[in-house]
Design an enzyme around this catalytic site. Structure first.
Site, PDB file in Angstrom:
ATOM      1  N   THR A  28       0.828  -1.224   0.000  1.00 54.43           N
ATOM      2  CA  THR A  28       0.000   0.000   0.000  1.00 54.43           C
ATOM      3  C   THR A  28       0.846   1.251   0.000  1.00 54.43           C
ATOM      4  O   THR A  28       0.503   2.238  -0.660  1.00 54.43           O
ATOM      5  CB  THR A  28      -0.905   0.013   1.259  1.00 54.43           C
ATOM      6  OG1 THR A  28      -1.800  -1.087   1.167  1.00 54.43           O
ATOM      7  CG2 THR A  28      -1.700   1.290   1.372  1.00 54.43           C
ATOM      8  N   SER A  55       1.639  -7.532  -1.127  1.00 49.94           N
ATOM      9  CA  SER A  55       2.319  -8.580  -0.347  1.00 49.94           C
ATOM     10  C   SER A  55       1.511  -9.875  -0.259  1.00 49.94           C
ATOM     11  O   SER A  55       2.033 -10.907   0.184  1.00 49.94           O
ATOM     12  CB  SER A  55       2.696  -8.079   1.045  1.00 49.94           C
ATOM     13  OG  SER A  55       1.585  -8.026   1.886  1.00 49.94           O
ATOM     14  N   THR A  82       1.490  -4.617   4.115  1.00 52.45           N
ATOM     15  CA  THR A  82       1.288  -5.009   5.517  1.00 52.45           C
ATOM     16  C   THR A  82       0.699  -6.415   5.666  1.00 52.45           C
ATOM     17  O   THR A  82       0.859  -7.040   6.712  1.00 52.45           O
ATOM     18  CB  THR A  82       0.330  -4.021   6.232  1.00 52.45           C
ATOM     19  OG1 THR A  82      -0.932  -4.034   5.571  1.00 52.45           O
ATOM     20  CG2 THR A  82       0.897  -2.618   6.241  1.00 52.45           C
ATOM     21  N   ASP A  83       0.021  -6.894   4.615  1.00 54.16           N
ATOM     22  CA  ASP A  83      -0.748  -8.142   4.797  1.00 54.16           C
ATOM     23  C   ASP A  83       0.118  -9.343   5.180  1.00 54.16           C
ATOM     24  O   ASP A  83      -0.283 -10.166   6.008  1.00 54.16           O
ATOM     25  CB  ASP A  83      -1.549  -8.461   3.528  1.00 54.16           C
ATOM     26  CG  ASP A  83      -2.690  -7.470   3.324  1.00 54.16           C
ATOM     27  OD1 ASP A  83      -3.013  -6.743   4.277  1.00 54.16           O
ATOM     28  OD2 ASP A  83      -3.243  -7.426   2.215  1.00 54.16           O
TER      29      ASP A  83
HETATM   30  N1  ASP Z   1      -2.666  -5.578   0.287  1.00 56.39           N
HETATM   31  C1  ASP Z   1      -1.620  -4.686   0.727  1.00 56.39           C
HETATM   32  C2  ASP Z   1      -0.310  -5.458   0.778  1.00 56.39           C
HETATM   33  O1  ASP Z   1      -0.138  -6.227   1.679  1.00 56.39           O
HETATM   34  C3  ASP Z   1      -1.960  -4.119   2.045  1.00 56.39           C
HETATM   35  C4  ASP Z   1      -0.958  -3.154   2.636  1.00 56.39           C
HETATM   36  O2  ASP Z   1       0.154  -2.995   2.197  1.00 56.39           O
HETATM   37  O3  ASP Z   1      -1.311  -2.550   3.665  1.00 56.39           O
HETATM   38  O4  ASP Z   1       0.516  -5.300  -0.081  1.00 56.39           O
END
Ligand code: ASP
Length: 334
Positions: A12, A54, A85-86
């Protein structure tokens, strides 16, 4: 002035809105331009080995990141990885095993909102990460997010939207970051002696089996061909169900007899497993000497199993390494 390598991998933090939802688009040099304040304490070079949500990151990417850090280890004082973050907690755990005993910090960060929005956590997280990686007390793999520095083996994504997305599980945060200050709760760099140790292989054939009431253990027989180990995420402190027959126990026995590993873990977030506490766990643990995760997070137990199985499938060796603490992953001494 510290010399850092900023490694962007997508997520993100680097995403823009598209017709089909957020996707990583912002190049690494642009990320750095959003935190001009960092120039007062570090110089950073940039590299972008891949650009992914991710959700699509797995063991091959973890190895790529650790090799990139190994190749550049002598050139830099520290490393900052921007990541979605995932699956960040898995990457942080995996890198904790792939890069051990590092006096140089490997900091992983990301954000809940893209860096190019006017209201975002991305800039403070990136700035905090560069600041943390420039601190002489920092070492080993750490997630810096929402004002916390969390040991790479102890992080868990607990919130899908809020800025304080990550918690440190069964262990205090390494440090907190307030504006320009880094307050260390665990200041133990003097314990890191000798050279950093890099591993070069992982075995991803680890299955996580989360039990629900009524789970049919014979599923293990169907997946045995594809996996070398199963982590059974059991209830409470841990047990294997016996629903009026021995099906589950038989499935576990056959899995073990075929040379595969069964590791017990808990689906309860805090305080860890203790298979010996109840008869439903005690008997199985003693009969088959099942290793259990105790206070390790599931992310750490999974990454640790993949790292160990990259070296050996021997049960005794597995157990020995599984119970050897790495980057604060295990406090309980079996
Ligand atoms: N879907 C995103 C990822 O994990 C979520 C994020 O980065 O917060 O790449």
């Amino acid at each position: 002035m510290k010399k850092l390598l900023l490694i962007a991998t997508g997520g993100t933090i680097a995403s823009r809105h598209t017709d089909t939802g957020l996707s990583p688009q912002i190049p690494v040099s642009e990320l750095l331009a959003y935190v001009p304040e960092a120039k007062s304490f570090c110089e950073a070079d940039c590299v972008q080995p891949f650009s992914l949500d991710s959700t699509n990151v797995h063991s091959e990417h973890w190895l790529k990141l650790s090799m990139l850090i190994e190749e550049n280890y002598e050139k830099y004082d520290g490393f900052v990885i921007c990541h979605g973050t995932d699956t960040m907690a898995y990457t942080a755990a995996a890198l904790s095993y792939l890069i051990r005993n590092s006096r140089k910090p490997v900091v992983i960060t990301g954000s809940q909102r893209p860096i190019d929005l006017s209201i975002t956590d991305a800039r403070s997280n990136l700035l905090d990460s560069l600041r943390f990686a420039s601190d002489d007390r920092a070492h080993d793999v750490v997630i810096v997010f929402g004002g916390l520095a969390i040991a790479g083996t102890r992080a868990k994504k607990e919130r899908t939207r809020s800025y304080n997305a990550f918690s440190s599980i069964n262990f205090p945060p390494i440090a907190v970051l307030h504006d320009e200050r880094v307050v260390f709760y665990i200041d133990d760099k003097e314990k890191v002696k000798g050279d950093a140790v890099f591993a070069h292989s992982m075995n991803p054939k680890v299955f996580l089996y989360k039990l629900i009431p009524g789970s049919d253990g014979s599923i293990l027989e169907l997946i045995a061909d594809k996996y070398d180990a199963v982590i059974i995420e059991s209830f409470g402190v841990g047990g294997i169900p016996q629903y009026g027959d021995d099906r589950f126990h038989t499935a576990v026995r056959k899995w073990i007899e075929s040379g595969r590993l069964v590791v017990m873990s808990t689906q309860v977030t805090f305080e860890g497993s203790d298979m010996s506490a109840y008869q439903v766990g005690h008997v199985m643990k003693n009969t088959y000497r099942l290793p259990e995760s105790y206070d390790m997070t599931p992310e750490a137990a999974i990454a640790k199993s993949m790292w160990i199985l990259g070296q050996t499938k021997d049960k005794e060796q597995f157990e020995k390494l599984f119970y050897t603490p790495v980057n604060h992953d295990l406090l309980f001494e079996p």
